[in-house]
Write an enzyme that holds these catalytic residues in place. Sequence first.
Site, PDB file in Angstrom:
ATOM      1  N   HIS A  83      29.707   2.346  35.074  1.00 36.73           N
ATOM      2  CA  HIS A  83      28.557   3.032  35.643  1.00 36.73           C
ATOM      3  C   HIS A  83      27.837   2.133  36.654  1.00 36.73           C
ATOM      4  CE1 HIS A  83      25.963   0.471  33.204  1.00 36.73           C
ATOM      5  NE2 HIS A  83      26.752   0.732  32.185  1.00 36.73           N
TER       6      HIS A  83
ATOM      7  N   ARG B  79      23.967   7.599  31.745  1.00 36.18           N
ATOM      8  CA  ARG B  79      24.264   6.890  32.997  1.00 36.18           C
ATOM      9  C   ARG B  79      25.743   6.973  33.359  1.00 36.18           C
ATOM     10  NH1 ARG B  79      23.000   3.132  29.090  1.00 36.18           N
ATOM     11  NH2 ARG B  79      24.560   1.550  28.554  1.00 36.18           N
TER      12      ARG B  79
END
Length: 510
Positions: free
Chosen positions: A132, A216
């Site tokens: 991420h 996320r």
Amino acid sequence: MANVLGYNSVSSSSRDHVLLTETMHVKDKWLPERLPLFGEPILDRSYANYRQRFLQCASLVVLGVILSAGYFQYGRWHSCPSPPLVFKDVAPMPPEALQRTWAAYSPYYPTAHYESPPDDCVITQVNLLQRHGARYPTGGQTTRIQAPLQKLRGVRTYANASFDFLRYFEWDLGVSDMISLGIQQTFESGIEHYTRYRHLFSSGHLPFVRASGSRRVIKSAAIWADGISYASNDMYHPETSVILPEVDGANNTLDDSMCPNAHSLNKVPKTWRDAFAPTIAARFNEAAPGADLNAKDIVNLMPLCAFETLFHRATSPFCNLFTFEESEAHEYYDDLSRYYKTGPGNPLGPIQGVGYVNELLARLTSKPVQDHTQTNSTLDSSPDTFPLNRTFYADFSHDNQMVAIYSALGLFQRVDGRAPSAEEMNPGRRWRISRMTPFSARMVVEKLTCDGRSDEQREYVRILVNDAVQPLTFCGAGADGVCALDDFVESQAYARGNGNGDWAKCFESD
């Protein structure tokens, strides 16, 4: 099939399905109005008119592509470097060298110039594993950072003017979610991968996208797809097909949560910490009488330099409290911590990456997944949730899990087989987390068809981590990093053997 929840048995409530479906529509929520110049503040605004404004930053890149004759050849891209998302050496940002000491919290940067495959090879499949984008500290990190911070702020009079800013300091960081830089990193990654591998895209062969179940990571997968859409002029927009929940009882090959007996081995990292941090603590306690910081406080406080800088896009005053050499020492502490957490220094580290490796082997060979570790057999046996006929696969994950996968594959090993120790800090070491899993890190496994190399072998593989070709000596690769697919599969005996007994150790009782 979009947004399948990957529990042990495929099931979900309609409420959860709606929630996760809504998170896929990111254009009006998460993308900045335009990508800023390095060092320029970024504002989170609506996606309206984004593409028009984006051209202000992208026009030079596009012009360069148009004017570069001969760049594209079927199956190859001669020069497609990743955008250097480390902030440049201009005020008010810290030097790149310092940013690269932030280990897992370093902003993404390519560790080598992307090299196209040899002239006799054509890329036929890509497997992307990506971390991420840049984020706020997690909840646990926030607690650990704020403990020494409160000690410092509780001091009435500072003996060193460098600490005076603490009188007015206000904490304004969020928790766990991506920041604007993380959005930029992930969006540009989508552009990069479409530009580099566009020959693998068609309406019938869109990338098959999966994400681990934290917000996320899900968001990163969606924004990456928006980058693909932008780069292809809205011709292609992949959807996230499978979300693997990060909850107890869920099989997940993209998160390091399925080995209960796996714990960080702290002896070596703590030994190194106690070798460098007490001196810093003594200096801080002299400058802030009564703070009573210890070595643990110091290593917990130091990442605030990175988190503040990346969020504000300006050098945090906390960075100026440490020397460059001290930052290097802390980087090595983080390197050791990851090595002995999910890396090869932990007997139960590599086993946590075995499930993903076996999924990778299935995709490369177009054969059903053979695994008895982390994989979800229900999902991996269905062509809807684990197809074997795609030309591009994209999986979004976390840094600790990527370290486990690297370790299961056999990447980043020392030639002499020695583990990093608390007795030395080798500046030329291969095990360097800022080069392995910075924010938005990416591993790419390219499947190749090569002519004229062997009468028997035509399919090959090579692996790149942050654009650096990995030396796959364990499967007979030469200087070009290319080895025969059959030899690569054979080299993965640890994964094919389900960890050779290590998986059972994850659940053994004392």
